[in-house]
Scaffold this motif. Sequence first.
Motif, mmCIF file in Angstrom:
data_model
loop_
_atom_site.group_PDB
_atom_site.id
_atom_site.type_symbol
_atom_site.label_atom_id
_atom_site.label_comp_id
_atom_site.label_asym_id
_atom_site.label_seq_id
_atom_site.Cartn_x
_atom_site.Cartn_y
_atom_site.Cartn_z
ATOM 1 N N GLU A 284 0.826 -1.205 0.000
ATOM 2 C CA GLU A 284 0.000 0.000 0.000
ATOM 3 C C GLU A 284 0.862 1.256 0.000
ATOM 4 O OE1 GLU A 284 -2.602 -0.199 3.288
ATOM 5 O OE2 GLU A 284 -3.786 -1.895 2.518
ATOM 6 N N VAL A 285 1.935 1.223 0.826
ATOM 7 C CA VAL A 285 2.826 2.384 0.891
ATOM 8 C C VAL A 285 3.526 2.607 -0.446
ATOM 9 C CG1 VAL A 285 4.922 3.301 1.953
ATOM 10 C CG2 VAL A 285 3.169 2.218 3.371
ATOM 11 N N GLN A 286 4.043 1.520 -1.030
ATOM 12 C CA GLN A 286 4.722 1.624 -2.324
ATOM 13 C C GLN A 286 3.781 2.115 -3.408
ATOM 14 O OE1 GLN A 286 6.285 -2.290 -2.820
ATOM 15 N NE2 GLN A 286 8.110 -1.930 -1.549
ATOM 16 N N THR A 287 2.560 1.589 -3.383
ATOM 17 C CA THR A 287 1.565 2.010 -4.392
ATOM 18 C C THR A 287 1.257 3.495 -4.266
ATOM 19 O OG1 THR A 287 0.581 -0.181 -4.390
ATOM 20 C CG2 THR A 287 -0.761 1.620 -5.266
ATOM 21 N N ALA A 288 1.098 3.939 -3.011
ATOM 22 C CA ALA A 288 0.816 5.368 -2.793
ATOM 23 C C ALA A 288 1.968 6.228 -3.300
ATOM 24 C CB ALA A 288 0.568 5.624 -1.313
ATOM 25 N N SER A 289 3.220 5.765 -3.052
ATOM 26 C CA SER A 289 4.387 6.524 -3.504
ATOM 27 C C SER A 289 4.454 6.586 -5.021
ATOM 28 C CB SER A 289 5.648 5.878 -2.953
ATOM 29 O OG SER A 289 6.804 6.557 -3.426
ATOM 30 N N LEU A 290 4.198 5.463 -5.681
ATOM 31 C CA LEU A 290 4.215 5.433 -7.143
ATOM 32 C C LEU A 290 3.114 6.305 -7.732
ATOM 33 C CD1 LEU A 290 4.899 1.640 -7.766
ATOM 34 C CD2 LEU A 290 6.487 3.547 -8.106
ATOM 35 N N THR A 291 1.963 6.280 -7.060
ATOM 36 C CA THR A 291 0.846 7.114 -7.537
ATOM 37 C C THR A 291 1.201 8.588 -7.462
ATOM 38 O OG1 THR A 291 -0.761 5.475 -6.821
ATOM 39 C CG2 THR A 291 -1.578 7.722 -7.168
ATOM 40 N N ALA B 104 3.641 9.355 -10.211
ATOM 41 C CA ALA B 104 2.947 9.407 -11.505
ATOM 42 C C ALA B 104 2.163 10.705 -11.643
ATOM 43 C CB ALA B 104 2.017 8.207 -11.648
ATOM 44 N N ASP B 105 1.512 11.118 -10.545
ATOM 45 C CA ASP B 105 0.751 12.374 -10.574
ATOM 46 C C ASP B 105 1.678 13.559 -10.826
ATOM 47 O OD1 ASP B 105 -1.549 10.984 -10.118
ATOM 48 O OD2 ASP B 105 -1.638 11.419 -7.961
ATOM 49 N N ALA B 106 2.852 13.536 -10.163
ATOM 50 C CA ALA B 106 3.810 14.625 -10.334
ATOM 51 C C ALA B 106 4.330 14.670 -11.768
ATOM 52 C CB ALA B 106 4.980 14.455 -9.359
ATOM 53 N N GLN B 107 4.627 13.497 -12.328
ATOM 54 C CA GLN B 107 5.110 13.429 -13.714
ATOM 55 C C GLN B 107 4.036 13.885 -14.693
ATOM 56 O OE1 GLN B 107 6.402 9.404 -14.171
ATOM 57 N NE2 GLN B 107 8.315 9.689 -13.020
ATOM 58 N N ALA B 108 2.794 13.486 -14.424
ATOM 59 C CA ALA B 108 1.690 13.891 -15.302
ATOM 60 C C ALA B 108 1.502 15.401 -15.261
ATOM 61 C CB ALA B 108 0.402 13.178 -14.883
ATOM 62 N N ALA B 109 1.615 15.969 -14.052
ATOM 63 C CA ALA B 109 1.472 17.418 -13.918
ATOM 64 C C ALA B 109 2.581 18.133 -14.676
ATOM 65 C CB ALA B 109 1.491 17.819 -12.444
ATOM 66 N N ALA B 110 3.825 17.626 -14.543
ATOM 67 C CA ALA B 110 4.955 18.233 -15.261
ATOM 68 C C ALA B 110 4.764 18.118 -16.768
ATOM 69 C CB ALA B 110 6.255 17.557 -14.842
ATOM 70 N N ALA B 111 4.270 16.955 -17.215
ATOM 71 C CA ALA B 111 4.019 16.765 -18.651
ATOM 72 C C ALA B 111 2.945 17.720 -19.145
ATOM 73 C CB ALA B 111 3.606 15.318 -18.917
ATOM 74 N N ASP B 112 1.937 17.959 -18.312
ATOM 75 C CA ASP B 112 0.873 18.896 -18.696
ATOM 76 C C ASP B 112 1.427 20.303 -18.869
ATOM 77 O OD1 ASP B 112 -0.978 16.889 -18.678
ATOM 78 O OD2 ASP B 112 -1.753 17.319 -16.672
ATOM 79 N N VAL B 113 2.333 20.689 -17.963
ATOM 80 C CA VAL B 113 2.935 22.025 -18.053
ATOM 81 C C VAL B 113 3.745 22.166 -19.339
ATOM 82 C CG1 VAL B 113 4.634 23.586 -17.025
ATOM 83 C CG2 VAL B 113 3.011 22.370 -15.559
ATOM 84 N N VAL B 114 4.535 21.114 -19.637
ATOM 85 C CA VAL B 114 5.343 21.136 -20.869
ATOM 86 C C VAL B 114 4.449 21.186 -22.098
ATOM 87 C CG1 VAL B 114 6.957 19.817 -22.285
ATOM 88 C CG2 VAL B 114 7.294 19.944 -19.816
#
Length: 234
Positions: free
Chosen positions: A59-66, A69-79
């Motif tokens: 659960e902890v690992q999944t939360a960290s990966l999520t 992924a959210d941070a990467q998606a946000a950065a991709a949206d900005v780009v």
Amino acid sequence: MSRISVRGFAVASATAVTTVGAVVGVASGSTQETSNDFEATAADGGTLLADIPAGQQVEVQTASLTQQADAQAAAADVVAQKSAEEEARKQAAADAVAKKEAAEKAEAEKKAKEREAKLAASRSATRDAGDFAQQSSYSVAEVQAMARQMVPADQFQCFSNIVDHESSWNYKATNPSSGAYGLMQALPGSKMVSAGADWQTNPATQIKWGLNYMDSRYGSPCGAWNFWQANNWY
């Protein structure tokens, strides 16, 4: 079981384990050791490594990966947004240039049509060589008057400048060395027969030929005059 250092979760787990240990310790007669463990845990400030069950690790690992992924998606949206804005800016600039060029082209075409219409109207108001009664001779003033009626008004001065230099408005002027003849000093003079068989004696025929020559070769008498000024011939 594996050890995972998760600050918040470790603190909760350590507290729970320590509390249970304290209770068990009381029952078994190990109150002092349990108390010392509890104090050590409290003094640690939450950095204790706790034994976390495998399911909770997932659960902890999944939360960290999520979160990653959210941070990467946000950065991709900005780009992507910046890229889209840049493309929009470039397209707007290209559209502006194309619009300007189209407007300039339309304006140039409009002016060209206006010039053509003006020239056509001017020529339609002029007279032809056959409109004049033939005479046995013509004065300079009479020849100039004929030219004014045959040459478009906006081209007359250029036409007159050439005739002034070539023959001084003498329709019988002959160049003894080259054989050039007439108002325009046509060489040979016989080429003026294309405007009329009376080219030697009729200034109107010579004017007609000269006007046609200037139009066909230079676009207009003023075009011919511009060339003449640069070369002293036309």
